[in-house]
Each structure stands twice: as C-alpha cells, then as structure tokens.
Motif scaffolding. Structure first.
Motif, PDB file in Angstrom:
ATOM      1  N   SER A 152       0.704  -1.072  -0.044  1.00  0.00           N
ATOM      2  CA  SER A 152       0.092  -0.048  -0.114  1.00  0.00           C
ATOM      3  C   SER A 152       0.871   1.315  -0.077  1.00  0.00           C
ATOM      4  O   SER A 152       0.974   1.983   1.061  1.00  0.00           O
TER       5      SER A 152
ATOM      6  N   GLY B  89       3.070   6.680   1.682  1.00  0.00           N
ATOM      7  CA  GLY B  89       1.586   6.159   1.933  1.00  0.00           C
ATOM      8  C   GLY B  89       0.634   6.939   0.815  1.00  0.00           C
ATOM      9  O   GLY B  89       0.675   8.131   0.650  1.00  0.00           O
TER      10      GLY B  89
ATOM     11  N   ALA C 269      -5.173   7.628   3.747  1.00  0.00           N
ATOM     12  CA  ALA C 269      -6.508   7.182   4.411  1.00  0.00           C
ATOM     13  C   ALA C 269      -7.530   6.931   3.348  1.00  0.00           C
ATOM     14  O   ALA C 269      -7.863   8.068   2.612  1.00  0.00           O
TER      15      ALA C 269
ATOM     16  N   GLU D  11      -7.884  -4.507   2.493  1.00  0.00           N
ATOM     17  CA  GLU D  11      -8.119  -3.479   3.809  1.00  0.00           C
ATOM     18  C   GLU D  11      -7.914  -2.185   3.896  1.00  0.00           C
ATOM     19  O   GLU D  11      -8.422  -1.449   4.476  1.00  0.00           O
ATOM     20  N   ASP D  12      -6.924  -1.983   3.116  1.00  0.00           N
ATOM     21  CA  ASP D  12      -6.551  -0.592   2.820  1.00  0.00           C
ATOM     22  C   ASP D  12      -7.629   0.131   2.011  1.00  0.00           C
ATOM     23  O   ASP D  12      -7.327   1.450   1.601  1.00  0.00           O
TER      24      ASP D  12
ATOM     25  N   TYR E 238      -9.323   1.958  -6.306  1.00  0.00           N
ATOM     26  CA  TYR E 238      -9.871   1.970  -4.902  1.00  0.00           C
ATOM     27  C   TYR E 238     -11.447   2.021  -5.082  1.00  0.00           C
ATOM     28  O   TYR E 238     -11.930   2.415  -6.148  1.00  0.00           O
TER      29      TYR E 238
END
Length: 346
Positions: free
Chosen positions: A23, A55, A58, A139-140, A170
């Motif tokens: 990720s 990263g 979120a 999960e991300d 996503y």
C-alpha cells in the motif's frame, strides 16, 4: 557536459503498482526543470539500494453532501482533514471528460497539481451494477483491478516530456457499483502545467489478485480522454540566487518553489567535490520541508535530473517531490536546502 541517469523517463513510464504489492506509492515525483527545459534524466535509486515510497493516504468512504465531489475524492487520496476541504475545493479542477466502451463509462472526477506534477482521479461506472462485484477488495480500501498491456497508461501532455509515477484502483463508495482510479503524473512544459491538456488512452480492465492478472479482461474496451489540467497552481517562489555549500562544492539556488502538493528546487554546483563514489551524488543535497505543526517532509532522496559535475566545471541540477498529503503553504516554517533554512515570507 555529460548527462546522468538517462533511463529516468523510461523508468517512470513503466511504473504501475498493483494493490497486492504494497500500500504505497512511489516518491520522487519530479520537479520543475530549468527554463531551458532539459529532458529528465534517470536517477537510479534502486541501483543505489534506495527505495523511495510514500503512503497512499487514508481511504475514506465517499459521502454526498455539502462538500465538493472533487475535494471528497482528493480527501480519499491524500487523507486530508476536513479543515482542508474548502481550500482543496478551490484548488482542484473537475474536467468532466468521459468516454464509454465495453459497458463502462470512465470520467474524470478530480484533478489537482502544480506546474510540474499532478494527480487525476477517474470514476469507472459500469452499465452492469454487478460487473465489479467479484473484484478483490483489500483492507486499505484498494481493489484488485489492473489496466491492460496496451494504451498509454498515463496521461501525456503534447509537446512535453511527460509520464506517470504510479497508479492504483480503490472503491470510494462500497454502496455504489463504481470504482475509482488514481494516477500520479508529471510533465515538463513551458509555462507550467496549469491550463494545459493531457491525453490518456486506457485499454481493458483485468482482475488482479495474488496470482497476478486474470487471463481474460473483466471489461474489454478502449477509453480515450482529454484531461484539461484546469486547477489552481498554488506554487510560490521562496528563493533565488542564495548560496550554500554541499560536498565541498559551491551551490547556488537558482529557484526554489513550494506548493500545496510538492517542493521543487533548481540549483547549480561548481568546484571540486570531496566525495564522488556515489552515483548521482549531485542530486543528494538535503531538501527538507518543516511544518509549523507536524512532521518534517524529507525530499532529499527525490527524483531529479542534471549533469555530472566535471573537474573545474558547473553542473545545473533540478529535483523535487510530491507530498503524501496536501499542505497549507502558510503552515510551512522553513525549507532547508543544503545548509540554508529558508523561511517563507522572510
């Protein structure tokens, strides 16, 4: 003078990361080049044993309401706080370009950038609401979807050096059948990117899981879109003509710019270096952005281009980095280049 790192552009264009790898996105978003617009050269970080990643931010559920849709998608990508949404709504652009083929409509949902690099968020809306039901979810928040081997993969800006840094899919809203594609891109063009138009050709959509790409596409089609880069460039010039030293050489900062999503520096080196065993040492001058309230952003090992410094000569370098979050330029306490700490507005 001899150019270094000639494979940089080819390496960038080849990058495309699946959700199953990690990720992460690739750091090293490239910086603005000099006014002569020298082609980007390769800085082979992998060869030097350096891995540069950031990263993805979120991934939050897309929520309808008062917030602008473009800012909401960018909130997913960059993980910004609610207090930034108004500013990002002002900076972001929504091109509205779309193309339909293979039972899927692909449209541009959000664009944000500065004068050299930018992010695009696309929405993929299937005619059949169940088309993406079996695509693997992680999960991300990312999903196991991949583009086919043909097409341009990333937007290209006509008449410029341009390409992509990384991309991923996503699911912004699990309650609707659509999925999203994020692409981080770069381009060099006179006068900066804001107001330019990029063109992208996406070809076929495959499932992607632990065993790699599926044998047959989930959706077979070709989607060609013009992506107007209509966003507000927040770049500000912090310094020019300042002098420092690095590795025994004299350094002149020709241009240092900062934006909500990146930092760029152009500089010249002259003199006899103390240490030359590391390939690309000319691009390793420290560059660190320090925020008033928050962690520093280290752009030292970012992508760039330039020339090998030969004895008695001068080399012109350019490098920069895109951030893993959107910042307020007014929240920056200083930008360090070499041994100089430059304060915005000072």
């Amino acid at each position: 003078m001899k150019k270094t790192f000639d494979a940089y552009r080819e390496g960038l264009d080849a990058l495309s990361f699946s959700p199953v790898e990690k990720s992460v996105l690739v750091k090293g978003l490239v910086a603005a080049a000099s006014s002569r617009r020298r082609p980007w050269a390769a800085r082979a970080a992998a060869a030097a044993g350096i891995v540069l990643v950031l990263g993805a931010g979120a991934v939050t559920a897309y929520a309808t309401g008062a917030l602008g849709a473009a800012a909401e998608f960018l909130q997913d990508v960059f993980g910004m706080g609610e207090e930034q949404v108004e500013d990002v709504s002002r900076m972001a652009g929504v091109a509205g370009a779309s193309a339909t083929d293979g039972g899927v409509t692909v449209c541009v949902s959000a664009v944000i950038g500065d004068d050299t690099f930018y992010a695009v968020v696309y929405t993929l809306d299937p005619n059949d609401p169940a088309l993406f039901d079996d695509v693997e979810r992680f999960e991300d928040g990312k999903v196991g979807l991949a583009l086919g081997p043909e097409g341009s993969f990333f937007p290209l800006v006509s008449g410029s050096d341009s390409g992509g840094m990384s991309s991923y899919f996503y699911d912004a809203d699990p309650e609707d059948p659509a999925l999203q594609l994020v692409q981080l891109c770069w381009a060099q063009t006179e006068g900066g990117l804001a107001g330019q138009t990029a063109h992208v050709t996406l070809h076929d959509l495959y499932g992607w899981g632990d065993e790699g790409r599926s044998a047959e596409p989930i959706a077979a089609g070709t989607w060609e879109l013009d992506v107007p880069l209509e966003y507000e460039d927040t770049s500000v010039e912090l310094a020019s003509g300042l002098e420092t030293t690095y590795n025994g050489c004299d350094v002149t900062i020709e241009r240092l710019t900062l934006s909500a999503i990146g930092v760029h520096v152009e500089y010249t080196l002259s003199g006899e270096p103390l240490e030359t065993s590391r390939q690309g040492w000319e691009l390793s001058i420290p560059v660190v952005v320090t925020l008033e309230d928050g962690p520093s952003i280290d752009a030292t090992w970012s992508g760039g281009a330039g020339e090998t410094l030969e004895a008695g000569g001068t080399a012109r370098m350019s490098k920069g980095m895109g951030f893993d979050r959107i910042i307020d330029v007014e929240d920056v306490a200083s930008v360090r280049v070499g041994d100089l700490w430059i304060e915005p507005g000072a």
